[in-house]
Design a protein around this motif. Structure first.
Motif, PDB file in Angstrom:
ATOM      1  N   ALA A  41       0.747  -1.125   0.159  1.00  9.62           N
ATOM      2  CA  ALA A  41       0.163  -0.287  -0.231  1.00  9.62           C
ATOM      3  C   ALA A  41       1.074   0.802   0.166  1.00  9.62           C
ATOM      4  O   ALA A  41       1.960   1.566   0.561  1.00  9.62           O
ATOM      5  N   GLN A  81      -1.774   7.228   0.858  1.00 12.96           N
ATOM      6  CA  GLN A  81      -3.389   6.957   0.390  1.00 12.96           C
ATOM      7  C   GLN A  81      -3.122   5.763   1.701  1.00 12.96           C
ATOM      8  O   GLN A  81      -3.373   4.399   0.474  1.00 12.96           O
ATOM      9  N   GLN A  82      -3.423   5.888   2.169  1.00 11.76           N
ATOM     10  CA  GLN A  82      -3.621   4.521   3.759  1.00 11.76           C
ATOM     11  C   GLN A  82      -4.607   3.934   3.285  1.00 11.76           C
ATOM     12  O   GLN A  82      -5.606   4.163   3.351  1.00 11.76           O
ATOM     13  N   PRO A  83      -4.713   2.725   3.047  1.00 14.04           N
ATOM     14  CA  PRO A  83      -6.109   1.773   3.440  1.00 14.04           C
ATOM     15  C   PRO A  83      -6.763   1.516   4.689  1.00 14.04           C
ATOM     16  O   PRO A  83      -6.822   0.196   4.396  1.00 14.04           O
ATOM     17  N   PHE A  84      -6.290   2.304   5.614  1.00 11.41           N
ATOM     18  CA  PHE A  84      -7.031   2.023   6.585  1.00 11.41           C
ATOM     19  C   PHE A  84      -8.204   3.133   7.260  1.00 11.41           C
ATOM     20  O   PHE A  84      -8.263   4.445   6.594  1.00 11.41           O
TER      21      PHE A  84
END
Lengths: 342, 122
Positions: free
Chosen positions: A177, A181-184
């Protein structure tokens, strides 16, 4: 081999394979100034953030680490960061792993992260996790869940393998990732950790915003990163020879523009983060690059490099420039910590 | 990828407001036994989005979680076993995570999700 080291001269510009717009000229825009000023400049510097080259940068970073992680691991182990040493000490090769552990502990201590079972972090994100050295260490130390993110699929895979081998597969997991743009979801983590990954982020404001976004209320954010020196109030930018030196380093390590530790502090302030602290640990990492260079000249190091690829070799050739940068007080090793408001 | 991880991942495409939970499409998954730790389960329960876990477990053919769950169930060994199994013992090796709003698929390869966005999604 030692005479090779003594007669080594830094690579000249001709080593660049092809001319490319220098990302490193952007330090001109990251200036210490009035707080609002530097933040505005930081934002201005990211207009289109060279959108085309941003994709190229990410790809370059992923490929660099896909190619070179194995070499690093075979010589240095699973921590891909500087060791923390007492100033002015010589260090032998066996000192380095404890020094890398010490770096983690010093950062936690500087940030005031608690060991207390009621207050210690339960969920941790490792931003730019490499092969997961910090993730596994922190998960073990706190008994916490840790999520690591990296641009490199090879690193993520290796990180997961190492976690499984250490019996930590139920505590840590790794994802491919982008730190920008952290997917959390928001507010997910009690401890937000970035150990020597900040230097790869092309948009420092976005980088720190994402760290803040995924931090839970009251969480601690720790950034340990390479910076350039703070500019003095009378300076508009780094000097031309300083910029030239950073340019060469940037190309080899897939680094975008550098900023100063003060820039990070100003960004944190602009995001209303609290308890902002910073320190210059340059003197504490001084033995590191000479040690890495020495390791490249061991039989194992040398043969691993030859077997790796051009990106890794170029990275190795540029190492003396890092030493030059530190000696000139241009390159700084900085820690910046803060907390998310409750 | 365990469902514990799935429970913390969301779609971050620009403009998406409803990126969680990601729908799970699994092509290959395995069960790996892990020792049950009741304290851990009780501690993590408040952080779990139950409906997301329920849907993901069902996608893997595990239909034994209750529709709703509350903390009082944590005193039941039977509930803990099912919760533990869904959360920690099911591993998706190959498949995809699908954004609920855009339908965009994020691949899972060798157990690792790739959440990188394309240029036009940023």
């Amino acid at each position: 081999m030692s005479t090779l080291l003594q007669s080594y001269t830094p690579p000249s510009v001709s080593l660049r394979l092809r001319p490319r717009p220098s990302r490193c000229l952007r330090p001109l825009r990251f200036q210490v100034g009035r707080m609002g000023n530097s933040v505005v400049r930081a934002q201005a510097a990211t207009e289109a953030t060279e959108a085309a080259t941003s994709e190229g940068l990410k790809k370059g970073i992923a490929e660099f680490y896909d190619e070179s992680s194995g070499v690093w691991e075979s010589v240095w182990g699973d921590h891909m960061h500087h060791g923390f040493y007492e100033p002015d000490t010589a260090a032998s090769l066996s000192d380095h792993r404890p020094a890398q552990i010490r770096m983690i502990e010093e950062a936690l201590s500087f940030a005031g992260v608690s060991d207390d079972p009621m207050k210690k972090p339960k969920t941790i994100v490792d931003v730019g996790c490499g092969i997961g050295g910090s993730s596994r260490y922190l998960a073990k130390k706190y008994g916490a869940q840790c999520r690591g993110i990296t641009l490199s699929p090879v690193q993520a895979q290796r990180a997961q393998e190492l976690a499984a081998a250490e019996g930590l597969a139920d505590k840590v997991s790794f994802q491919v990732a982008d730190a920008l743009q952290q997917p959390f979801p928001d507010g997910e983590f009690d401890l937000v950790w970035s150990m020597e990954s900040g230097e790869h982020m092309p948009d420092k404001m976005k980088f720190v915003s994402e760290l803040a976004r995924v931090a839970a209320p009251g969480a601690t954010i720790i950034i340990v990163t390479w910076c350039h020196r703070d500019l003095s109030p009378s300076e508009d930018s780094l000097k031309p020879d300083e910029i030239a030196l950073l340019n060469k380093i940037c190309d080899a390590y897939y680094l975008p523009a550098w900023c100063s530790a003060s820039d990070y502090v100003n960004i944190a302030k602009s995001l209303s983060l609290e308890n902002i602290k910073t320190a210059d640990w340059s003197d504490n990492v001084a033995p590191f690059w000479p040690a890495v260079i020495r390791s490249a000249f061991t039989w194992q190091g040398f043969t691993s490099l030859l077997r790796s690829g051009w990106k890794t070799i170029r990275g190795a050739l540029v190492m003396p420039l890092m030493i030059e940068g530190y000696k000139k007080n241009l390159i700084k090793f900085a820690v910046i910590t803060c907390t998310k408001p409750n | 990828m365990r469902l514990l991880t799935h429970n913390m991942l969301s779609c971050n495409i620009k403009g998406v407001t409803n990126g969680f939970p990601l729908k799970l499409e699994a092509d290959k998954w395995v069960t790996k036994e892990v020792d049950l730790n009741a304290d851990f389960l009780r501690g993590i329960f408040p952080k779990i989005e139950w409906s997301a876990l329920l849907a993901a477990a069902r996608a893997l053919g595990f239909a034994e979680l209750p529709e709703q769950a509350d903390a009082s169930m944590l005193s039941s060994d039977d509930f803990l076993r099912r919760f533990h199994h869904a959360l920690l013992e099911l591993h998706v090796e190959e498949g995809a995570l699908v954004c609920p709003e855009t339908g965009r698929k994020f691949p899972i390869n060798k157990g690792i999700p790739n959440m990188l966005l394309h240029e036009d999604e940023v």
